[in-house]
Write a protein that holds these residues in place. Sequence first.
Motif, mmCIF file in Angstrom:
data_model
loop_
_atom_site.group_PDB
_atom_site.id
_atom_site.type_symbol
_atom_site.label_atom_id
_atom_site.label_comp_id
_atom_site.label_asym_id
_atom_site.label_seq_id
_atom_site.Cartn_x
_atom_site.Cartn_y
_atom_site.Cartn_z
ATOM 1 N N TRP A 30 -28.648 1.453 11.814
ATOM 2 C CA TRP A 30 -27.313 1.956 11.629
ATOM 3 C C TRP A 30 -26.654 1.500 10.544
ATOM 4 O O TRP A 30 -26.601 1.760 9.358
ATOM 5 C CB TRP A 30 -26.642 1.793 12.402
ATOM 6 C CG TRP A 30 -24.665 2.710 12.035
ATOM 7 C CD1 TRP A 30 -23.844 1.928 12.165
ATOM 8 C CD2 TRP A 30 -24.781 3.842 11.835
ATOM 9 N NE1 TRP A 30 -22.362 2.797 11.989
ATOM 10 C CE2 TRP A 30 -23.375 4.105 11.819
ATOM 11 C CE3 TRP A 30 -25.528 4.991 11.668
ATOM 12 C CZ2 TRP A 30 -22.545 5.651 11.572
ATOM 13 C CZ3 TRP A 30 -25.088 6.011 11.207
ATOM 14 C CH2 TRP A 30 -23.778 6.724 11.220
ATOM 15 N N GLY A 88 -20.597 3.052 15.247
ATOM 16 C CA GLY A 88 -22.677 1.531 15.477
ATOM 17 C C GLY A 88 -21.798 1.258 17.333
ATOM 18 O O GLY A 88 -23.191 1.468 18.162
ATOM 19 N N VAL A 115 -30.571 8.585 11.232
ATOM 20 C CA VAL A 115 -30.507 7.106 11.702
ATOM 21 C C VAL A 115 -31.266 7.420 13.312
ATOM 22 O O VAL A 115 -32.067 7.072 13.424
ATOM 23 C CB VAL A 115 -29.397 6.250 12.215
ATOM 24 C CG1 VAL A 115 -28.189 7.192 13.103
ATOM 25 C CG2 VAL A 115 -29.593 4.828 12.363
#
Length: 360
Positions: A295, A340, A160
């Motif tokens: 993400w 996250g 990511v």
Amino acid sequence: MITADPQVEIEAARTARRARLFTRINAVDKWLQVLGLAWLTPVFKAAAGDNPRAQMGEIWRQLGVPLLAIAAFLMMWATLAPTVQTSLGAIPGPGAVWEEAVNLHEDARAKAARAEQFQTQVDARNQRMIEAGRPEDVRDVPYTGAPSYYQQIWTSIQTVFFGFLIATAIAVPLGIAAGLSATANAALNPLIQIFKPVSPLAWLPIVTMVVSAVYTTNDGLFAKSFLVSAITVTLCSLWPTLINTALGVASIDKDLVSVSKVLKMNTWTKITKLVLPSSLPLIFTGLRLSLGVGWMVLIAAEMLAQNPGLGKFVWDEFQNGSSSSLAKIMVAVFTIGIIGFLLDRVMYALQSLFTFSKNR
């Protein structure tokens, strides 16, 4: 001759010390907010004697209420979960999910120990070849065991960030161009409106075919699966940064732009000394949104393409269908959510750091 009242001097010194203390608390509060620990500020203020009753109310609002909400959620989960039956059994409660998290941790430790033992054996074998005068038989044999849960987490984080950095490198310059030039904005706007809503599930097959056609080597720096996931993240996450950068640049005070023309700044100086500092808040807002989108996109891409990472872990457990699969999937769900949140905190910390440096 007038002599100073010692009591007045003591009180003045005490007031000055208290003022310095609250100045420090207010300075620390900024970074506590970045770390998500803002509830510590009223604790410090209450300990310093600043209206303890009011500060206790603030502690309750910032810490007590969230903890109460979490406790209520866990109670509802534990109560309702056993009543929902699926093809894999009842929905696991908090206790079962925690137990599976511990099992994944122990499994990761066991896999790390096996990988270390394998590497030790390879090193010993290579050393024997060297001592026997056969250096040409020395081999660097990679460990091919199944990745641990932590390795899958690390793979997803690396992917990511790689895709996010590529998206940033593309989106920020294009956003600056769109914000500075009405012509560039007119050229980019149709492309943004067309491609921004496209789902990662639509991009993934195209990216997979293009990477397979272009990246033909098997000994490259990156694995094909890594590039497929990272490029998919890039294509889906660059839009918030591009739009917010363009908006931030276009919102610069016109007087500042006029001053830059009077001073006859070249384009590079104008961008570095005027455009970027003025538009940093909106740029970082776009970066935070892009990282969050990236993400979410990554997990979906890993699940669909079966690329290494947390998404593949979830899909494999779903396909596995064992009695512990649901609990493992829920561990992964909480892991994805916590990561996250931490990624957003990292971007918020960078935003605060740059803004603080700019304002000093």
